[in-house]
Motif scaffolding. Structure first.
Motif, PDB file in Angstrom:
ATOM      1  N   GLY A  80       0.820  -1.210   0.000  1.00 45.67           N
ATOM      2  CA  GLY A  80       0.000   0.000   0.000  1.00 45.67           C
ATOM      3  C   GLY A  80       0.852   1.258   0.000  1.00 45.67           C
ATOM      4  O   GLY A  80       0.569   2.214  -0.732  1.00 45.67           O
ATOM      5  N   LYS A  81       1.885   1.269   0.823  1.00 47.05           N
ATOM      6  CA  LYS A  81       2.767   2.436   0.891  1.00 47.05           C
ATOM      7  C   LYS A  81       3.512   2.637  -0.422  1.00 47.05           C
ATOM      8  O   LYS A  81       3.665   3.753  -0.898  1.00 47.05           O
ATOM      9  CB  LYS A  81       3.772   2.294   2.042  1.00 47.05           C
ATOM     10  CG  LYS A  81       3.175   2.310   3.429  1.00 47.05           C
ATOM     11  CD  LYS A  81       2.642   3.655   3.817  1.00 47.05           C
ATOM     12  CE  LYS A  81       3.766   4.544   4.303  1.00 47.05           C
ATOM     13  NZ  LYS A  81       3.301   5.810   4.871  1.00 47.05           N
ATOM     14  N   GLN A  82       3.979   1.545  -1.027  1.00 48.57           N
ATOM     15  CA  GLN A  82       4.690   1.653  -2.296  1.00 48.57           C
ATOM     16  C   GLN A  82       3.757   2.130  -3.399  1.00 48.57           C
ATOM     17  O   GLN A  82       4.154   2.909  -4.266  1.00 48.57           O
ATOM     18  CB  GLN A  82       5.337   0.324  -2.675  1.00 48.57           C
ATOM     19  CG  GLN A  82       6.526  -0.010  -1.814  1.00 48.57           C
ATOM     20  CD  GLN A  82       7.159  -1.340  -2.164  1.00 48.57           C
ATOM     21  OE1 GLN A  82       6.502  -2.242  -2.669  1.00 48.57           O
ATOM     22  NE2 GLN A  82       8.449  -1.466  -1.869  1.00 48.57           N
ATOM     23  N   HIS A  83       2.514   1.687  -3.382  1.00 45.01           N
ATOM     24  CA  HIS A  83       1.534   2.129  -4.376  1.00 45.01           C
ATOM     25  C   HIS A  83       1.314   3.635  -4.276  1.00 45.01           C
ATOM     26  O   HIS A  83       1.250   4.332  -5.282  1.00 45.01           O
ATOM     27  CB  HIS A  83       0.212   1.377  -4.202  1.00 45.01           C
ATOM     28  CG  HIS A  83      -0.837   1.833  -5.156  1.00 45.01           C
ATOM     29  ND1 HIS A  83      -0.792   1.522  -6.497  1.00 45.01           N
ATOM     30  CD2 HIS A  83      -1.959   2.588  -4.980  1.00 45.01           C
ATOM     31  CE1 HIS A  83      -1.833   2.074  -7.101  1.00 45.01           C
ATOM     32  NE2 HIS A  83      -2.558   2.704  -6.193  1.00 45.01           N
ATOM     33  N   VAL A  84       1.217   4.131  -3.037  1.00 44.03           N
ATOM     34  CA  VAL A  84       1.040   5.568  -2.836  1.00 44.03           C
ATOM     35  C   VAL A  84       2.232   6.330  -3.391  1.00 44.03           C
ATOM     36  O   VAL A  84       2.079   7.360  -4.043  1.00 44.03           O
ATOM     37  CB  VAL A  84       0.827   5.883  -1.333  1.00 44.03           C
ATOM     38  CG1 VAL A  84       0.925   7.371  -1.063  1.00 44.03           C
ATOM     39  CG2 VAL A  84      -0.511   5.337  -0.856  1.00 44.03           C
ATOM     40  N   LEU A  85       3.439   5.821  -3.165  1.00 42.02           N
ATOM     41  CA  LEU A  85       4.650   6.471  -3.677  1.00 42.02           C
ATOM     42  C   LEU A  85       4.666   6.480  -5.202  1.00 42.02           C
ATOM     43  O   LEU A  85       5.085   7.456  -5.818  1.00 42.02           O
ATOM     44  CB  LEU A  85       5.903   5.768  -3.153  1.00 42.02           C
ATOM     45  CG  LEU A  85       6.210   5.940  -1.667  1.00 42.02           C
ATOM     46  CD1 LEU A  85       7.387   5.064  -1.269  1.00 42.02           C
ATOM     47  CD2 LEU A  85       6.501   7.394  -1.329  1.00 42.02           C
ATOM     48  N   GLU A  86       4.210   5.389  -5.819  1.00 37.64           N
ATOM     49  CA  GLU A  86       4.216   5.293  -7.266  1.00 37.64           C
ATOM     50  C   GLU A  86       3.217   6.246  -7.915  1.00 37.64           C
ATOM     51  O   GLU A  86       3.439   6.734  -9.003  1.00 37.64           O
ATOM     52  CB  GLU A  86       3.883   3.858  -7.704  1.00 37.64           C
ATOM     53  CG  GLU A  86       4.985   2.884  -7.387  1.00 37.64           C
ATOM     54  CD  GLU A  86       4.574   1.435  -7.611  1.00 37.64           C
ATOM     55  OE1 GLU A  86       3.417   1.191  -8.018  1.00 37.64           O
ATOM     56  OE2 GLU A  86       5.407   0.552  -7.365  1.00 37.64           O
ATOM     57  N   THR A  87       2.103   6.503  -7.233  1.00 33.86           N
ATOM     58  CA  THR A  87       1.072   7.371  -7.801  1.00 33.86           C
ATOM     59  C   THR A  87       1.254   8.833  -7.424  1.00 33.86           C
ATOM     60  O   THR A  87       0.531   9.685  -7.921  1.00 33.86           O
ATOM     61  CB  THR A  87      -0.334   6.896  -7.370  1.00 33.86           C
ATOM     62  OG1 THR A  87      -0.414   6.920  -5.941  1.00 33.86           O
ATOM     63  CG2 THR A  87      -0.625   5.503  -7.897  1.00 33.86           C
ATOM     64  N   ALA A  88       2.211   9.107  -6.544  1.00 33.12           N
ATOM     65  CA  ALA A  88       2.435  10.495  -6.123  1.00 33.12           C
ATOM     66  C   ALA A  88       3.208  11.275  -7.157  1.00 33.12           C
ATOM     67  O   ALA A  88       3.892  10.815  -7.982  1.00 33.12           O
ATOM     68  CB  ALA A  88       3.171  10.515  -4.788  1.00 33.12           C
TER      69      ALA A  88
END
Length: 88
Positions: A80-88
């Motif tokens: 979840g945290k990595q997904h947020v970083l990728e979409t930021a």
């Protein structure tokens, strides 16, 4: 991706808390605290590992059992945290 994360988490736990004793490897949904694998200091070390290994930042409000008490929960949390970083 989640299998790689789960494998790295399991390896870290076995190496650092179980001293290489793979026979004591917790199930992915087994509580690490209730199972006596980690204590409060161990959770802090786990957080440091998550941040350095997976390039995420764990806030104080995220240091809850829902995110960090089992290998499965940590895997979902990291994803979840990595997904947020990728979409930021």
């Amino acid at each position: 991706m989640d299998a790689r994360i789960r494998s790295e988490l399991t390896g870290f736990i076995v190496d650092n808390y179980l001293f290489g004793d793979v026979s004591r490897t917790p199930a992915v949904d087994e509580s690490l605290v209730e199972g006596g694998v980690v204590d409060s200091t161990g959770i802090l070390e786990l957080i440091e590992f998550l941040e350095s290994q997976f390039g995420i930042e764990v806030s104080e409000t995220e240091t809850v059992p829902e995110n960090l008490d089992t290998i499965a929960r940590m895997t979902r949390f990291v994803l979840g945290k990595q997904h947020v970083l990728e979409t930021a």
